[in-house]
Enzyme design. Structure first.
Site, PDB file in Angstrom:
ATOM      1  N   ARG A 121       2.759   6.312  -3.663  1.00 41.23           N
ATOM      2  CA  ARG A 121       3.398   7.653  -2.916  1.00 41.23           C
ATOM      3  C   ARG A 121       2.573   9.105  -3.058  1.00 41.23           C
ATOM      4  O   ARG A 121       3.149   9.729  -2.705  1.00 41.23           O
ATOM      5  CB  ARG A 121       4.621   8.287  -3.405  1.00 41.23           C
ATOM      6  CG  ARG A 121       5.966   6.455  -3.657  1.00 41.23           C
ATOM      7  CD  ARG A 121       6.650   7.621  -4.875  1.00 41.23           C
ATOM      8  NE  ARG A 121       5.790   6.689  -5.688  1.00 41.23           N
ATOM      9  CZ  ARG A 121       6.472   6.582  -7.613  1.00 41.23           C
ATOM     10  NH1 ARG A 121       7.659   6.538  -7.653  1.00 41.23           N
ATOM     11  NH2 ARG A 121       6.075   6.446  -8.017  1.00 41.23           N
TER      12      ARG A 121
ATOM     13  N   ARG B  76       3.951   1.783  -0.864  1.00 42.36           N
ATOM     14  CA  ARG B  76       3.774   2.225  -2.853  1.00 42.36           C
ATOM     15  C   ARG B  76       3.434   3.314  -3.630  1.00 42.36           C
ATOM     16  O   ARG B  76       3.984   4.032  -4.134  1.00 42.36           O
ATOM     17  CB  ARG B  76       4.699   1.091  -3.755  1.00 42.36           C
ATOM     18  CG  ARG B  76       5.174  -0.462  -3.095  1.00 42.36           C
ATOM     19  CD  ARG B  76       6.940   0.317  -2.438  1.00 42.36           C
ATOM     20  NE  ARG B  76       6.976   0.785  -4.028  1.00 42.36           N
ATOM     21  CZ  ARG B  76       7.019   0.272  -4.567  1.00 42.36           C
ATOM     22  NH1 ARG B  76       7.772  -0.916  -4.413  1.00 42.36           N
ATOM     23  NH2 ARG B  76       8.529   0.478  -5.568  1.00 42.36           N
TER      24      ARG B  76
ATOM     25  N   ALA C  89       5.795   2.555  16.117  1.00 32.74           N
ATOM     26  CA  ALA C  89       6.053   1.087  16.992  1.00 32.74           C
ATOM     27  C   ALA C  89       8.136   1.177  17.717  1.00 32.74           C
ATOM     28  O   ALA C  89       8.206   0.603  18.255  1.00 32.74           O
ATOM     29  CB  ALA C  89       6.488  -0.328  16.317  1.00 32.74           C
TER      30      ALA C  89
ATOM     31  N   ARG D  32      -5.215  -1.819  -7.561  1.00 32.61           N
ATOM     32  CA  ARG D  32      -4.808  -2.780  -6.411  1.00 32.61           C
ATOM     33  C   ARG D  32      -6.257  -3.608  -6.343  1.00 32.61           C
ATOM     34  O   ARG D  32      -6.282  -4.491  -5.185  1.00 32.61           O
ATOM     35  CB  ARG D  32      -4.983  -2.211  -4.968  1.00 32.61           C
ATOM     36  CG  ARG D  32      -3.806  -1.209  -4.488  1.00 32.61           C
ATOM     37  CD  ARG D  32      -2.859  -2.293  -5.052  1.00 32.61           C
ATOM     38  NE  ARG D  32      -1.132  -2.132  -4.868  1.00 32.61           N
ATOM     39  CZ  ARG D  32      -0.606  -2.146  -5.228  1.00 32.61           C
ATOM     40  NH1 ARG D  32      -0.410  -3.793  -5.463  1.00 32.61           N
ATOM     41  NH2 ARG D  32       1.275  -1.441  -4.750  1.00 32.61           N
TER      42      ARG D  32
ATOM     43  N   ASP E  45      -6.590  12.543  -2.888  1.00 32.07           N
ATOM     44  CA  ASP E  45      -7.322  12.857  -3.210  1.00 32.07           C
ATOM     45  C   ASP E  45      -8.477  11.813  -3.940  1.00 32.07           C
ATOM     46  O   ASP E  45      -7.360  10.404  -4.703  1.00 32.07           O
ATOM     47  CB  ASP E  45      -6.772  13.999  -4.594  1.00 32.07           C
ATOM     48  CG  ASP E  45      -5.658  13.522  -4.967  1.00 32.07           C
ATOM     49  OD1 ASP E  45      -6.662  13.184  -6.173  1.00 32.07           O
ATOM     50  OD2 ASP E  45      -4.020  13.977  -5.273  1.00 32.07           O
ATOM     51  N   LEU E  46      -9.122  12.202  -4.963  1.00 31.79           N
ATOM     52  CA  LEU E  46      -9.878  11.662  -5.556  1.00 31.79           C
ATOM     53  C   LEU E  46      -9.400  10.442  -6.703  1.00 31.79           C
ATOM     54  O   LEU E  46      -9.404   9.928  -6.695  1.00 31.79           O
ATOM     55  CB  LEU E  46     -11.106  11.505  -5.642  1.00 31.79           C
ATOM     56  CG  LEU E  46     -12.375  11.409  -6.540  1.00 31.79           C
ATOM     57  CD1 LEU E  46     -12.433   9.510  -5.566  1.00 31.79           C
ATOM     58  CD2 LEU E  46     -13.029  11.162  -7.216  1.00 31.79           C
TER      59      LEU E  46
ATOM     60  N   TRP F 234       1.090  -1.318  -0.376  1.00 36.90           N
ATOM     61  CA  TRP F 234       0.209  -0.312  -0.146  1.00 36.90           C
ATOM     62  C   TRP F 234       0.702   0.783   0.153  1.00 36.90           C
ATOM     63  O   TRP F 234       0.689   2.987  -0.832  1.00 36.90           O
ATOM     64  CB  TRP F 234      -0.546  -0.153   1.332  1.00 36.90           C
ATOM     65  CG  TRP F 234      -1.841   1.110   1.343  1.00 36.90           C
ATOM     66  CD1 TRP F 234      -2.201   2.633   0.985  1.00 36.90           C
ATOM     67  CD2 TRP F 234      -3.133   0.471   1.813  1.00 36.90           C
ATOM     68  NE1 TRP F 234      -3.067   2.525   0.873  1.00 36.90           N
ATOM     69  CE2 TRP F 234      -4.360   2.391   1.763  1.00 36.90           C
ATOM     70  CE3 TRP F 234      -3.870  -0.420   1.917  1.00 36.90           C
ATOM     71  CZ2 TRP F 234      -5.614   1.419   1.713  1.00 36.90           C
ATOM     72  CZ3 TRP F 234      -5.438  -0.527   2.305  1.00 36.90           C
ATOM     73  CH2 TRP F 234      -6.207   0.945   2.314  1.00 36.90           C
TER      74      TRP F 234
END
Ligand code: FAD
Length: 301
Positions: free
Chosen positions: A94, A92, A103, A199, A188-189, A90
Site C-alpha cells: 500500500r 497489496r 480497462a 517479494r 520511496d526507497l 503487487w
C-alpha cells in the site's frame, strides 16, 4: 543548482526489461540517490557525524539501526507490464503510488501469460501456497493448452461483446487473470526495500520474484551503497528469536541440534512422534543450515 543524477541510472531510463511472456519493467524516473540519504541523515545527526563516519558507513549504520526516514528521501518511478494475477499480489503493497491502465477506458490487448513447461509443477507438499516437484509432461502440456484455449475463447467473447456494444467496463469481466495490465509504480526507497524483502523471498510466487529481481537491478543503479547495505543486513540477514538464541547457547555448549531444540522449546516432532515439516523448530534448523552455507532457507516454494 543542478539536480543530482546518477549516469548509470540515467542510461537505463525508459529501457524495457522483459519479464515473463509479455511483461517488462522500466525505470521511468528517480529523485535522489545515496547522497540524498546522507544529506537527510545529517540534518538530524548534525555536522559532527561527518568526522566519525564516512557516507557509506553512515548509510550502513542507518540501515542496521532501522533509521528509516532518510531512505524515504529517495523516490523511484517504474513502468510495469504484468499479468493480473501478479498485479493482485503487487498491489497489496500500500505504501506506493499506482496509476493503472484503465480497462473501462481502453480495450485490453490480447496478451496473456502461459507459464513455460518447467514452471507448471506439482502442488508443494510442504508449502500450501507453493509449487513443488515436476509433473508428468502430459499433464503439463494439457494444462498449458487448456489455459491457452480458455484465454483465447474468453478474448473472443470479450471482442464480440465490445462489437455488440457492451461497455468495456462490463465486457472485461470474462477475461482471466492471466491477461496483462500495466501501471506506473512510484515508491520511496525504504518501502521498495520492504517490497523486495517480501517479494524476492523464496516463499513469494516465482512470477512476482522475477519482477522484483528486475526492479532491484534498476534500483541498485540509483543507490548502489544503500542497496549493498540492504543486501548485507536485510536480504542476507538472519534474525534469532529468544528461543533460538537459547538453542544457539546449547549448541555452543556442545549439544546436538535436536537436543538444543528440545532444551529451547523448539518443537521438531508432533505429539504422535512424527517429524514436523514446518514450524519454529524446522525453521531454526533451516537457519542453522544457512549459517553452515548449506543452501537457501526456503522450502520448495
Ligand atoms: C509470501 C507471501 C504470501 C502472502 N499470502 C497472502 C494471503 O494468503 N492472503 C493475503 O491476503 N495476503 C497475503 N500476502 C500479502 C501480505 O499479507 C501483505 O499484504 C503484503 O505483503 C504487503 O505487505 P505490507 O502490508 O507489509 O506492505 P505495505 O502495504 O507496503 O505496508 C508497508 C508497511 O506499512 C505499514 N502499514 C501500511 N498500512 C497499514 C495499515 N493499514 N495498518 C497498519 N500498518 C500499516 C505496515 O508496517 C506495513 O508493513 C502475502 C504476502 C507474501 C509476501
Amino acid at each position: 543548482m543542478v539536480r543530482p543524477t546518477v549516469p548509470e541510472a540515467d542510461r537505463e531510463i525508459g529501457i524495457r526489461h522483459p519479464v515473463l511472456g509479455h511483461g517488462f519493467v522500466a525505470l521511468v524516473d528517480y529523485m535522489g540517490e545515496d547522497a540524498a540519504i546522507v544529506q537527510a541523515a545529517r540534518v538530524s545527526y548534525g555536522r559532527g557525524t561527518k568526522s566519525v563516519r564516512d557516507d557509506r558507513g553512515l548509510i550502513r549504520y542507518l540501515l542496521r539501526h532501522r533509521h528509516t526516514t532518510p531512505f524515504e528521501m529517495v523516490e523511484l518511478k517504474f513502468l510495469v507490464r504484468l499479468p493480473i494475477f501478479v498485479a493482485r499480489q503487487w498491489i497489496r503493497h500500500r505504501s506506493a503510488s499506482v496509476n493503472e491502465y484503465s480497462a473501462r477506458y481502453s480495450i485490453v490487448p490480447d496478451e496473456f501469460e502461459v507459464p513455460p513447461p518447467d514452471e507448471v509443477r506439482h502442488q508443494s507438499q510442504h508449502n500450501r501456497q507453493g509449487r513443488g516437484g515436476p509433473l508428468d509432461p502430459a499433464v503439463v502440456e494439457r494444462f498449458r493448452s487448456d489455459l491457452e484455449r480458455v484465454a483465447r475463447d474468453a478474448y473472443t467473447v470479450y471482442s464480440g461483446a465490445l462489437e455488440a456494444g457492451v461497455a468495456r467496463e462490463t465486457a472485461r469481466l470474462v477475461l482471466p487473470v492471466a491477461y496483462y495490465t500495466q501501471w506506473y509504480w512510484k515508491v520511496d526507497l525504504w518501502n521498495l526495500f520492504h517490497f523486495l524483502s517480501l517479494r524476492l523471498d523464496p516463499h513469494a510466487q516465482e512470477e512476482i520474484r522475477l519482477y522484483a529481481a528486475e526492479v532491484a537491478k534498476l534500483g541498485r543503479l540509483v543507490c548502489p551503497v544503500a542497496f549493498e547495505a540492504f543486501e548485507d543486513f536485510v536480504l542476507s540477514g538472519l534474525s534469532l528469536g529468544r528461543r533460538e538464541q537459547r538453542a544457539i547457547r546449547s549448541l555452543l555448549a556442545g549439544a546436538t541440534p535436536e537436543a538444543a531444540c528440545k532444551a529451547a522449546g523448539l518443537p521438531l516432532a508432533r505429539e504422535d512422534g512424527k517429524p514436523m515439516t514446518s514450524g519454529e523448530g524446522v525453521e531454526f534448523l533451516q537457519k542453522l543450515a544457512r549459517l553452515r552455507g548449506e543452501g537457501s532457507p526456503g522450502d520448495e516454494a
